[in-house]
Every structure is written in structure tokens, then in C-alpha cells.
Design a protein around this motif. Structure first.
Motif, PDB file in Angstrom:
ATOM      1  N   TYR A   1     -13.346  -8.029  -3.065  1.00  0.00           N
ATOM      2  CA  TYR A   1     -11.962  -8.483  -2.915  1.00  0.00           C
ATOM      3  C   TYR A   1     -11.834  -9.467  -1.755  1.00  0.00           C
ATOM      4  O   TYR A   1     -11.063 -10.447  -1.843  1.00  0.00           O
TER       5      TYR A   1
ATOM      6  N   MET B   1      -5.965   6.751   0.874  1.00  0.00           N
ATOM      7  CA  MET B   1      -4.781   5.947   0.545  1.00  0.00           C
ATOM      8  C   MET B   1      -3.643   6.272   1.511  1.00  0.00           C
ATOM      9  O   MET B   1      -2.895   5.391   1.938  1.00  0.00           O
TER      10      MET B   1
ATOM     11  N   HIS C   1      -0.843   3.709   3.608  1.00  0.00           N
ATOM     12  CA  HIS C   1       0.465   3.450   2.996  1.00  0.00           C
ATOM     13  C   HIS C   1       1.542   4.166   3.797  1.00  0.00           C
ATOM     14  O   HIS C   1       1.294   5.186   4.421  1.00  0.00           O
TER      15      HIS C   1
ATOM     16  N   LEU D   1      -1.980  -3.140   0.415  1.00  0.00           N
ATOM     17  CA  LEU D   1      -1.678  -2.709  -0.948  1.00  0.00           C
ATOM     18  C   LEU D   1      -2.827  -2.957  -1.936  1.00  0.00           C
ATOM     19  O   LEU D   1      -3.165  -2.064  -2.727  1.00  0.00           O
ATOM     20  N   PRO D   2      -3.469  -4.142  -1.943  1.00  0.00           N
ATOM     21  CA  PRO D   2      -4.589  -4.332  -2.888  1.00  0.00           C
ATOM     22  C   PRO D   2      -5.714  -3.318  -2.676  1.00  0.00           C
ATOM     23  O   PRO D   2      -6.377  -2.915  -3.644  1.00  0.00           O
TER      24      PRO D   2
ATOM     25  N   VAL E   1      -5.339  -0.226  -1.652  1.00  0.00           N
ATOM     26  CA  VAL E   1      -4.883   1.037  -2.244  1.00  0.00           C
ATOM     27  C   VAL E   1      -5.186   1.040  -3.738  1.00  0.00           C
ATOM     28  O   VAL E   1      -5.658   2.042  -4.295  1.00  0.00           O
ATOM     29  N   LEU E   2      -4.926  -0.096  -4.389  1.00  0.00           N
ATOM     30  CA  LEU E   2      -5.213  -0.205  -5.829  1.00  0.00           C
ATOM     31  C   LEU E   2      -6.713  -0.091  -6.098  1.00  0.00           C
ATOM     32  O   LEU E   2      -7.129   0.516  -7.092  1.00  0.00           O
TER      33      LEU E   2
ATOM     34  N   MET F   1      -7.597   3.504  -6.020  1.00  0.00           N
ATOM     35  CA  MET F   1      -7.207   4.150  -7.278  1.00  0.00           C
ATOM     36  C   MET F   1      -8.241   3.875  -8.361  1.00  0.00           C
ATOM     37  O   MET F   1      -8.608   4.780  -9.124  1.00  0.00           O
ATOM     38  N   PHE F   2      -8.715   2.637  -8.430  1.00  0.00           N
ATOM     39  CA  PHE F   2      -9.742   2.293  -9.410  1.00  0.00           C
ATOM     40  C   PHE F   2     -11.017   3.104  -9.170  1.00  0.00           C
ATOM     41  O   PHE F   2     -11.657   3.575 -10.117  1.00  0.00           O
TER      42      PHE F   2
END
Length: 452
Positions: free
Chosen positions: A193, A387, A391, A418-419, A421-422, A425-426
């Protein structure tokens, strides 16, 4: 009053105490003592100190202040900045190499500190100013360090994993090994990323330069000669020695986790004394003060959380919740999803230490009944709690970043994380489909244990 009524009042009282601004340890302890006075025999109040002592009388917990000492020794010296500088010298040719270097620096530092805030502070104090100076946006720079810092509770040695091993009565060595694969997965995702985001910001800056003639520092290319690269390698040597020594001692069967923590602390002090000249009392004072302050805070939270859990168990609150979850007869994956959503919601308000000690008595029995591997679940739960570190509203790492870089607006820090955190999740979804990412290494090194 019924168990349901007691449970609801117990939860509401906890929320009131938390939102009052009272320190977490005292909030949990005061709620527990009040409910002991109301619903338990009066003699139970005479055993509060005994209960706390007995719950904390675990040799595994002894490793916590020793791992904190090791992290403080590295974090309070120039070791963190030297690690970052050496990695940047070797990764600068990669697009976004500075961001990738910060991710790797966070990962390596996390593998020695065991603490997310310590990792954030040590690497962020050097990494964020350098990224800002080279044109990285504030949110991007803050997001990399905040997310990289969360690796402190996933990569061994992890203070959070120590507590999970105690609560779940599982092998700490197996849990540490299980965290390595997912930790490397997150490092890879964060690095990819960082490259993608850098390309985007670089392209934007290039378009602005072509249209307005205004250049951005992000367009400048750093260059290091081979001599400069190799001269930076000795700066990584202390980390390699420390990490290798601790891993060999732990996984080679030469010492217990607590003994390994002591070895790590002594090795860290010896290295900073030999390499950075940090050995005088005035130099060691900040390290020891930081260790005592953080250890006291954590041990108080642990002690009061264990008392809180003891009262919850005595009043049959945790058992009733577990029974009601089982009675819902949810399919195993829906059960897991419900539990993880609960952990995410708790992460809005509580740090990982409190979440583990408060929820373990509730969630582990139904998970065992559903046939889940508890070691695997410990890793998944740790990533979900990561996470919570980035957040709002608590987001401990967010506030650490605010202290390190007060010039970056809080909104930019939140959007920057935020990215990541995503991506976490992945990673959780991927672990559900490919559990071998976390179970392969412990099974290879220590053999299968049945998982429950």
C-alpha cells in the motif's frame, strides 16, 4: 435480581466508570468491588487483595515488565533512529521506499519492544519528520507509523499475546510462533500500500509541477552510494544480535518465556551501553522510569481486570453470556463473526489488555465448543484489536502520533489510518480461508497440539 439484570447493570456501571474519565484500572476495580459488596458475601471484601494476588501469581506475567525494559532500552536510545536510517539507505530505490522502510523499521522494532505505543513513538519520532520533509502528505506519513506500530502486539514478543496465553491457558511459545506468519502478511500488505499511495501522491505532484511549475520534495530522488549503504549496515547489527539471541533462547528450549524476557532486557542494556555509551545512572534513569511507569500501569490494569473477571464469573454473568451464545445455535462462522464484531465495538473504548482479560472467559468456551483452534483465534483476535489501536475514539496509536507530530491535524491522522484498517480486515478474512498462515509454523516447530 436475575442474572440478566445483574449482567446489564454490571455492564452499564462499567461504561459509566469508563466515561467518567477514571483510569481504566481503577474503573474496573471500583465496579468489581461495588458489586462484590452488593451481591457477594460480606467476607469476600476481605479477600480482594488475596484474589488479585492469586490471579496475578503467574510466572508468565513476570515477562511483561522485562519485555517493557527491553523496549524502553531501545526506544530511549538512538537505536530506533539508526535502524530507520539503515533501512532507508537500502530501500530508497523502491517507489515509496521511505514509507516501506518505516514499515520494516516498525516491524523490526516491534519484534523487540512488544508494545505498540513504544514502536509508534520510537520510529515515528524519526520517520514522520523525514517523510514530511520529502513531500509525503501528513495523513500518509501518520498512517504508516500508526499502522506499523500495531505490529507491536502481533509480532513476538507481544505483551498482548502473553496475556492471551494466560487467559486461554495455551502455550506462549506456540502463540508467538503463530503470530509470525500473519505479522509478515501485514508487513507485506502495508508495504504494497505504501508503494501504491506513493505513486499516487508522486503523480499528483508531477501534474502540479507541469501545470504550475511548483515543485514538491516528493519529486526529488534520494541517492546512496554502495559505500554509504554498507556503512549503514552496522547500525542494524544490535537489532539482529538482540532478536537472534532472544529467539534462539526461547525457541531453542534454553529458557522459559520469563527467562527469555530477562535475557532480552539484559542484552538490550548491554548493547546500548557498548554501542551508544548509555550506561551512566543519568542515562539509564529515563529508561528505568519509563519501564516502571508503563509496567505499573499495565500490571494495575491486569490485576483489576482479573478481579473484574472473577466477580463476573462468581455472579455467573460470563457463564450466562456464553450459554446464551451457544443456545443461539449460530453456525460456527456466524458465531466467530459475532464475537469479532463485539471485539471491534469494545475496541472503540478499551485497550487490548482489558479486552482480552474481560472477554476471554466469555468467548473461549463457545469457540472451543464450535471446534475453533484457540491459537488461531488468538491471532485473529489480536489483528482485530490492532484495528482498535488506530480507530477512534480511543485509538491509542492515534494519540501517540499526535504527540510525535502535533502539526498534523487529527482528521488527517484518522483518514490516513483508514486504509490500513481495511487491510487488516482483509488479513482477517484471508486467515479465515487460509488458517495455515498462522498454524503452519507452530505445527512445524512444536508439532500439532489439537488446537483447543
Amino acid at each position: 435480581m436475575t442474572v440478566v439484570g445483574i449482567g446489564i447493570s454490571y455492564g452499564l456501571a462499567t461504561l459509566v466508570a469508563m466515561f467518567s474519565g477514571m483510569p481504566i484500572a481503577f474503573a474496573l476495580g471500583s465496579v468489581a468491588v461495588v458489586f462484590m459488596a452488593i451481591y457477594m458475601p460480606s467476607a469476600s471484601l476481605d479477600t480482594v487483595t488475596q484474589n488479585v494476588y492469586e490471579e496475578m501469581a503467574s510466572i508468565t506475567l513476570l515477562s511483561i515488565p522485562l519485555f517493557i525494559l527491553k523496549g524502553a532500552a531501545i526506544g530511549k536510545s538512538r537505536a530506533g533512529q539508526d535502524l530507520y536510517t539503515a533501512l532507508h539507505a537500502w530501500l530508497h530505490r523502491i517507489p515509496g521506499g521511505l514509507g516501506v522502510a518505516n514499515v520494516f523499521a516498525c516491524a523490526l522494532f516491534a519484534a523487540m519492544a512488544g508494545s505498540s505505543p513504544a514502536t509508534c513513538s520510537a520510529i515515528g519520532s524519526a520517520g514522520i519528520p523525514e517523510m514530511r520533509k520529502r513531500g509525503y502528505s501528513g495523513g500518509f506519513a501518520a498512517g504508516i507509523i500508526a499502522a506499523g506500530g500495531t505490529l507491536g502486539i502481533l509480532l513476538p514478543p507481544s505483551i498482548t499475546m502473553i496475556l492471551f496465553a494466560v487467559a486461554a491457558e495455551k502455550s506462549l511459545g506456540r502463540l508467538f510462533l503463530a503470530g509470525i506468519g500473519p505479522g509478515l502478511l501485514l508487513v507485506t500488505l502495508f508495504g504494497v500500500y505504501a508503494v501504491f499511495r506513493f505513486r499516487k501522491e508522486y503523480a499528483t505532484a508531477k501534474v502540479a509541477y507541469e501545470q504550475t511549475g511548483v515543485t514538491s520534495p516528493i519529486l526529488k530522488q534520494d541517492d546512496f552510494t554502495m559505500k554509504e549503504r554498507f556503512s549503514a549496515l552496522p547500525r542494524v547489527l544490535p537489532f539482529i544480535i538482540l532478536l537472534t539471541g532472544v529467539m534462539i533462547a526461547l525457541y531453542g528450549g534454553y529458557s522459559t518465556p520469563s527467562e527469555t524476557a530477562g535475557l532480552g532486557g539484559l542484552l538490550a542494556l548491554a548493547l546500548i551501553a557498548a554501542i551508544y555509551g548509555v550506561w551512566r545512572p543519568r542515562d539509564l534513569a529515563p529508561i528505568l522510569k519509563s519501564t516502571i511507569r508503563e509496567s505499573t500501569m499495565l500490571m494495575m490494569i491486569i490485576g483489576m481486570s482479573l478481579l473484574y473477571s472473577y466477580v463476573m464469573s462468581y455472579l455467573h454473568i460470563s457463564q450466562s453470556v456464553a450459554e446464551s451464545i451457544v443456545a443461539m445455535a449460530l453456525p460456527r462462522w456466524e458465531l466467530l463473526a459475532a464475537i469479532l464484531v463485539m471485539v471491534v465495538m469494545l475496541g472503540f473504548f478499551l485497550p487490548p489488555v482489558s479486552i482480552i482479560l474481560m472477554t476471554a472467559p466469555i468467548v473461549l468456551p463457545p469457540l472451543r465448543a464450535a471446534g475453533f483452534d484457540i491459537i488461531w483465534f488468538g491471532i485473529v483476535m489480536t489483528i482485530v484489536m490492532e484495528m482498535g489501536l488506530i480507530h477512534p475514539p480511543v485509538g491509542l496509536n492515534i494519540f501517540v502520533i499526535r504527540n510525535v507530530a502535533p502539526d498534523i491535524p487529527l482528521s488527517d491522522v484518522i483518514w490516513g489510518t483508514l486504509p490500513f484498517v481495511l487491510l487488516m480486515m482483509f488479513a482477517v478474512v484471508l486467515l479465515c480461508f487460509v488458517p495455515g498462515i498462522s498454524t503452519f509454523l507452530p505445527d512445524l516447530v512444536m508439532g500439532p497440539d489439537g488446537g483447543r
